[in-house]
Design a protein around this motif. Sequence first.
Motif, PDB file in Angstrom:
ATOM      1  N   GLY A 120       0.812  -1.209   0.000  1.00 11.51           N
ATOM      2  CA  GLY A 120       0.000   0.000   0.000  1.00 11.51           C
ATOM      3  C   GLY A 120       0.847   1.260   0.000  1.00 11.51           C
ATOM      4  N   LEU A 121       2.023   1.192   0.579  1.00 11.74           N
ATOM      5  CA  LEU A 121       2.971   2.313   0.550  1.00 11.74           C
ATOM      6  C   LEU A 121       3.803   2.274  -0.722  1.00 11.74           C
ATOM      7  N   TRP A 122       4.415   1.120  -1.001  1.00 12.57           N
ATOM      8  CA  TRP A 122       5.398   1.023  -2.089  1.00 12.57           C
ATOM      9  C   TRP A 122       4.767   1.106  -3.473  1.00 12.57           C
ATOM     10  N   ASP A 123       3.460   0.829  -3.593  1.00 14.58           N
ATOM     11  CA  ASP A 123       2.811   0.940  -4.901  1.00 14.58           C
ATOM     12  C   ASP A 123       2.680   2.388  -5.358  1.00 14.58           C
ATOM     13  N   VAL A 124       2.680   3.331  -4.417  1.00 14.81           N
ATOM     14  CA  VAL A 124       2.456   4.726  -4.804  1.00 14.81           C
ATOM     15  C   VAL A 124       3.638   5.648  -4.521  1.00 14.81           C
ATOM     16  N   LEU A 125       4.560   5.234  -3.650  1.00 15.68           N
ATOM     17  CA  LEU A 125       5.722   6.066  -3.338  1.00 15.68           C
ATOM     18  C   LEU A 125       7.011   5.344  -3.707  1.00 15.68           C
ATOM     19  N   LEU A 126       7.922   6.058  -4.312  1.00 15.07           N
ATOM     20  CA  LEU A 126       9.231   5.499  -4.658  1.00 15.07           C
ATOM     21  C   LEU A 126      10.109   5.418  -3.411  1.00 15.07           C
ATOM     22  N   ASN A 127      11.118   4.558  -3.446  1.00 16.30           N
ATOM     23  CA  ASN A 127      12.087   4.468  -2.345  1.00 16.30           C
ATOM     24  C   ASN A 127      12.646   5.848  -2.010  1.00 16.30           C
ATOM     25  N   GLU A 128      12.980   6.612  -3.054  1.00 12.61           N
ATOM     26  CA  GLU A 128      13.581   7.930  -2.863  1.00 12.61           C
ATOM     27  C   GLU A 128      12.604   8.889  -2.188  1.00 12.61           C
ATOM     28  N   GLU A 129      11.318   8.784  -2.522  1.00  8.76           N
ATOM     29  CA  GLU A 129      10.317   9.653  -1.900  1.00  8.76           C
ATOM     30  C   GLU A 129      10.163   9.327  -0.415  1.00  8.76           C
ATOM     31  N   VAL A 130      10.182   8.046  -0.088  1.00  2.00           N
ATOM     32  CA  VAL A 130      10.076   7.626   1.306  1.00  2.00           C
ATOM     33  C   VAL A 130      11.308   8.086   2.078  1.00  2.00           C
ATOM     34  N   ALA A 131      12.483   7.889   1.496  1.00  2.41           N
ATOM     35  CA  ALA A 131      13.723   8.303   2.158  1.00  2.41           C
ATOM     36  C   ALA A 131      13.736   9.808   2.400  1.00  2.41           C
ATOM     37  N   GLU A 132      13.309  10.567   1.414  1.00  2.00           N
ATOM     38  CA  GLU A 132      13.282  12.026   1.563  1.00  2.00           C
ATOM     39  C   GLU A 132      12.287  12.444   2.647  1.00  2.00           C
ATOM     40  N   ALA A 133      11.122  11.810   2.677  1.00  2.00           N
ATOM     41  CA  ALA A 133      10.119  12.135   3.693  1.00  2.00           C
ATOM     42  C   ALA A 133      10.662  11.869   5.097  1.00  2.00           C
ATOM     43  N   VAL A 134      11.330  10.734   5.262  1.00  2.00           N
ATOM     44  CA  VAL A 134      11.869  10.372   6.584  1.00  2.00           C
ATOM     45  C   VAL A 134      12.998  11.314   6.989  1.00  2.00           C
TER      46      VAL A 134
END
Length: 196
Positions: A120-134
């Motif tokens: 549910g997370l990985w289908d819509v957000l890229l690894n890079e987007e998650v890393a940047e958010a964190v």
Amino acid sequence: AYMQPHLLGNEFTHLEFPRRVQRKEVGKRMLYRDFNMTGWAYKTIEEDDLKFPLIYGEGKKARVMATIGVTRGLGDHDLKVHDSNIYIKPFLSSSPEVRVYDLLQYDHGPDDVLILATDGLWDVLLNEEVAEAVTNFLPNCDPDDPHRYTLVAQDLVMRARGVLKDRGWRISNDRLGSGDDISVYVIPLIHGNKQS
């Protein structure tokens, strides 16, 4: 399914059609493809072609025997097709990607984390987007706050779900938000420093 048709219980067809075949189309020609074909061909529809397709639906909605997601390959060894005695497991396989990360090889700070999340997370957000958010979120939290990792997990869930707009749930750049379940764990790696 082609090699072991008995697994289909005489209820499903291994052939693929552009759409579900209807009874009124028996005797007419329709595009189809078989497991060994790289393209499509025409065939005359027969009674056997009215069987439910082995893989039903498209994209993320595709289901093996209309029961289970095509990509789900672990567990559920005894899972059967709904209202049937046909086992799903012979049609599933898994080859997981495994990576080993040695916690003792590195010193970790309070902002070094591992993100464990459902699709549910990985289908819509890229690894890079998650890393940047964190990396943008954690420095704004009190380092002594025991809930900081829970807060960043909640932030990721909200980013993946999006905001309800007139055309559905939307995330950044007006992309569709996740319509799937979203579970996120943010695991601090700093505790690995204490092990020896």
